[in-house]
Design a protein around this motif. Structure first.
Motif, PDB file in Angstrom:
ATOM      1  N   ALA B 405       9.663 -59.443  54.868  1.00 11.51           N
ATOM      2  CA  ALA B 405      10.357 -58.230  55.313  1.00 11.51           C
ATOM      3  C   ALA B 405      11.004 -57.515  54.120  1.00 11.51           C
ATOM      4  O   ALA B 405      10.877 -56.296  53.967  1.00 11.51           O
ATOM      5  N   ILE B 406      11.670 -58.294  53.254  1.00 14.17           N
ATOM      6  CA  ILE B 406      12.328 -57.686  52.087  1.00 14.17           C
ATOM      7  C   ILE B 406      11.279 -57.067  51.161  1.00 14.17           C
ATOM      8  O   ILE B 406      11.422 -55.942  50.688  1.00 14.17           O
ATOM      9  N   PHE B 409       9.821 -53.852  52.558  1.00 18.79           N
ATOM     10  CA  PHE B 409      10.800 -52.754  52.505  1.00 18.79           C
ATOM     11  C   PHE B 409      10.832 -52.142  51.096  1.00 18.79           C
ATOM     12  O   PHE B 409      10.985 -50.932  50.938  1.00 18.79           O
ATOM     13  N   ALA B 410      10.675 -53.012  50.102  1.00 19.92           N
ATOM     14  CA  ALA B 410      10.771 -52.563  48.709  1.00 19.92           C
ATOM     15  C   ALA B 410       9.692 -51.543  48.336  1.00 19.92           C
ATOM     16  O   ALA B 410       9.836 -50.821  47.360  1.00 19.92           O
ATOM     17  N   ASN B 413      11.034 -48.165  50.662  1.00 20.81           N
ATOM     18  CA  ASN B 413      12.427 -48.128  51.127  1.00 20.81           C
ATOM     19  C   ASN B 413      12.566 -47.555  52.534  1.00 20.81           C
ATOM     20  O   ASN B 413      13.509 -46.819  52.820  1.00 20.81           O
ATOM     21  N   THR B 415      12.328 -48.676  56.832  1.00 19.72           N
ATOM     22  CA  THR B 415      12.227 -49.793  57.784  1.00 19.72           C
ATOM     23  C   THR B 415      10.918 -49.745  58.558  1.00 19.72           C
ATOM     24  O   THR B 415      10.427 -50.769  59.015  1.00 19.72           O
ATOM     25  N   ILE B 418       8.375 -52.262  57.724  1.00 20.25           N
ATOM     26  CA  ILE B 418       8.562 -53.634  58.247  1.00 20.25           C
ATOM     27  C   ILE B 418       8.027 -53.719  59.678  1.00 20.25           C
ATOM     28  O   ILE B 418       7.417 -54.706  60.065  1.00 20.25           O
ATOM     29  N   TRP B 419       8.229 -52.619  60.454  1.00 20.05           N
ATOM     30  CA  TRP B 419       7.669 -52.597  61.817  1.00 20.05           C
ATOM     31  C   TRP B 419       6.145 -52.659  61.761  1.00 20.05           C
ATOM     32  O   TRP B 419       5.516 -53.328  62.579  1.00 20.05           O
ATOM     33  N   MET B 421       4.347 -54.032  59.420  1.00 20.27           N
ATOM     34  CA  MET B 421       3.984 -55.411  59.074  1.00 20.27           C
ATOM     35  C   MET B 421       4.075 -56.310  60.304  1.00 20.27           C
ATOM     36  O   MET B 421       3.174 -57.110  60.566  1.00 20.27           O
TER      37      MET B 421
END
Lengths: 162, 548
Positions: B405-406, B409-410, B413, B415, B418-419, B421
């Motif tokens: 997740a981190i 995000f990188a 930048n 969110t 992440i969804w 993924m």
């Protein structure tokens, strides 16, 4: 759930999915330029998906029909088999939904601790172990990304208030 | 040319930071390869987020370290416990584990280590020599030829990725469709966005890849509660002192096997989608057929270790040749590498080596250097491996899921990534459960945009659709696609059937036709050889078929 039963359901799902997407492809704007239109390639891909899904449907239907004479069991999904995966999904949705409030640091710690406890069980000794793992691992990764790679990870409203 | 190689070499070998990153990458790869349940592709995918902040050469050198380390890491667990760490080290266990049980663990590890090293070195030389030539050949390709090459890459992935070809094709099509979502590259029109500004941007490559491959793999790894709570490996091993000198002498003494296996590895790597998991078994099989002491195979034969280990490292060089020269990934790992290059705004293709010689030769040199790191770090990684195997899978999976997740995000930048993924993780997990191979889908995602771009260019240049069939290279790749689609039927056909007898010769004869059309003397000679061999085989086999 036997393979043919699940294949049958998946084939129907894929056909419905393709149908919806082909329908949506008609909403893609035509700018009137010469050459290939924006909806042409997706349509080719989706129609090929329709063909392959139909092949899968036919194949699994005939195999299912043959098997059905011997097997009259009712349709069942063994949820216990997917318990851990469902727990991971649940925790991940919780993590993502609370990311704006908890931020990546706190949210990550809560996520890892929660998942470790759900998957590994809970006792005082395990709880301390899980908490240490979650704080150390997320803390380390947060530091690497924030200070090492200069990534602005979500701070979260809670930490921002502090 | 030589000064470019020197400069590229200096940028990799004289930069302490790049060397340090490569060393870390190689160590991470050795561990990822050694741990059953983890794969090299997963190691490379998880390394990718760390490379965003690096220069392209540093990022690629790090991932090259993971790649080479991963290929050699699998031998540690395979030999010491009998459980191969990665599919590319399956055949290594056939003779490596018996040799360890016979009380020669140091020699077994040494043989594996040095065979990997020499196999990698041979393929690195071929990589440097062949990639620029192949890229030169690639300059002949028009959009028709490129589109057909992508079709071939997808069909061969499907035919090699599992028993159920229909599911493989569906997976590939889903990958192509995922690449269609968002603004199209030619007209900039939104597609399948359903009113969302986020979806309008399309799915970024990295979240899709991490979701499909790493996220879904981790969920599968913790599925069984009992196994998830147990340490990674029930069997433990003791630290071993590797017998380097004896192993080097034995590998050099069996140089024919080393070269044969390395060339099998390189050839398998060049084929799109055929990776180390196939080459190690092919090389083992050939070594066994060629050996005088066949009975010793399976009981700790030296050749039985040299063949698979040299082949799987050589496969990496072969896969890199295709990626660097034509921009077509040879396997999932090179597909990730391709994605990494795209993140750094570099698109490999026939002109890549000419346009970015520093980067291209830097990658070649990093591939060389990573093998030295692999040898140097093996002993240390063995100790680390023994420590890591005491950790239960649920602990590793929980921490890595958070890391995914981190890392995702990188990238931008946001969110939403992440969804994405998570969504593709769920899709990947159920696809695994339902028997859909993931490799075609990943290749579909990677090559989807390229396929659309090339077909659009082809149609934009000429409305003559027959050019796909009349251009020699395009015809060649389309025929190769048909041959690869029929390959699973050939594998399943009984040995005595007519189809099994004529598949290879007819394929050779058919493929000679576009080569004749190309006109150049060398290609016409190859075409003539193919035609004559095919005709001879078909005559011989149909005569024996009639006799039966």
């Amino acid at each position: 759930m036997t393979n043919n039963k699940s294949d049958l359901i998946i084939a129907i799902f894929l056909l419905c999915f393709s149908g919806i997407m082909i329908n949506d492809a008609s909403n893609i704007r035509d700018l009137g330029f010469e050459g290939m239109k924006a909806d042409a390639w997706p349509r080719v891909v989706l129609w090929m998906l329709v063909v392959m899904s139909s092949v899968m449907l036919g194949k699994s239907y005939f195999q299912f029909k043959t098997e059905n004479h011997k097997d009259n069991s009712t349709f069942k999904i063994n949820f216990s088999k997917f318990k851990n995966a469902l727990l991971c999904f649940g925790m991940f949705i919780f993590f993502l939904s609370t990311l704006d409030y908890l931020g990546m640091l706190l949210g990550g710690i809560v996520f890892v601790f929660g998942l470790l406890t759900l998957l590994g069980g809970f006792s005082m000794k395990l709880g301390i172990k899980h908490l240490s793992i979650s704080v150390l691992s997320i803390g380390f990764m947060w530091m690497v990304f924030t200070f090492g790679l200069r990534v602005m990870l979500p701070e979260g409203e809670i930490l921002r208030v502090w | 040319m030589f000064d470019i190689i020197l400069q590229a070499g200096a940028s990799v070998l004289l930069d302490p930071l790049t060397l340090g990153l490569m060393a870390i990458g190689t160590l991470a790869g050795l561990l990822a390869g050694a741990i059953p349940g983890f794969t090299i592709a997963m190691g490379v995918i998880l390394t990718l987020p760390f490379t965003f902040g690096m220069s392209p050469i540093q990022g690629l050198a790090t991932m090259m370290g993971v790649f080479v380390g991963g290929l050699s890491g699998g031998l540690m667990s395979g030999m010491l416990t009998g459980i191969p760490g990665t599919p590319s080290s399956v055949a290594t266990t056939f003779d490596g584990f018996p040799m360890v049980r016979a009380g020669k663990p140091g020699l077994a590890l040494g043989l594996g280590l040095w065979s990997s090293f020499f196999g990698g070195m041979i393929s690195a030389v071929i990589l440097v020599a062949l990639a620029p030539q192949l890229a030169f050949l690639g300059l002949e390709f028009g959009p028709w030829d490129y589109f057909s090459l992508i079709i071939f890459a997808l069909t061969i992935t499907v035919s090699l990725s599992g028993d159920n070809m229909v599911k493989g094709l569906i997976a590939g099509l889903l990958g192509l469709f995922a690449a269609c979502v968002g603004e199209d590259e030619i007209n900039g029109v939104a597609r399948f966005a359903f009113g969302s500004d986020y979806i309008r941007q399309g799915f970024a490559f990295l979240p899709v890849l991490i979701g499909l491959f790493a996220f879904s793999q981790l969920l599968s790894d913790v599925e069984d509660s009992r196994k998830a709570k147990a340490p990674l490996m029930a069997k433990t091993a003791d630290p071993v002192r590797v017998e380097h000198r004896k192993a080097i002498a034995l590998v050099i003494r069996n140089w024919i096997n080393l070269f044969r296996s390395s060339f099998i590895g390189i050839f398998t790597g060049i084929l799109p989608a055929a990776g180390g998991s196939i080459s190690n078994i092919l090389a083992y099989d050939q070594a066994k057929k060629a050996a005088k002491n066949r009975d010793e195979f399976g009981k700790g034969a030296v050749d039985g270790i040299i063949a698979p280990e040299s082949a799987n490292n050589a496969t990496a060089g072969g896969a890199l040749i295709m990626m660097m020269a034509l921009g077509i990934p040879g396997d999932i790992v090179t597909a990730v590498m391709l994605g990494a290059l795209m993140i750094h705004n570099i698109i490999p293709g026939p002109s890549f080596i000419q346009d970015e010689p520093m980067l291209a030769y830097g990658v070649f040199i990093a591939f060389f250097a990573a093998h030295f790191f692999m040898v140097g770090l093996q002993a240390f990684s063995l100790r680390l491996f023994l420590l890591v195997t005491k950790i239960p899978m649920y602990v590793l999976a929980s921490v890595i899921l958070a890391y995914c997740a981190i890392g995702v995000f990188a990238l931008h930048n946001i969110t939403f990534d992440i969804w994405v993924m998570f969504g593709f993780g769920v899709i990947g997990y159920f696809m695994r459960k339902l028997g859909f191979p993931l490799a075609p889908m990943i290749l579909g995602v990677v090559l989807g945009k390229l396929a659309e771009l090339n077909i659009a260019r082809a149609i934009g240049t000429s409305d003559d659709y027959f050019l796909f069939l009349t251009r020699p290279w395009s015809l060649f790749f389309l025929l190769m696609a048909i041959v690869s689609i029929l390959f699973p039927f050939y594998q399943n056909a009984s040995k005595d059937s007519l189809f099994s007898k004529i598949y290879v010769p007819i394929s050779m004869m058919v493929l000679s036709f576009p080569l004749f059309l190309m006109g150049s003397p060398v290609r016409m000679i190859i075409a003539a050889i193919l035609l004559l061999t095919g005709s001879f085989l078909i005559y011989k086999r149909t005569v024996s078929f009639k006799t039966i």
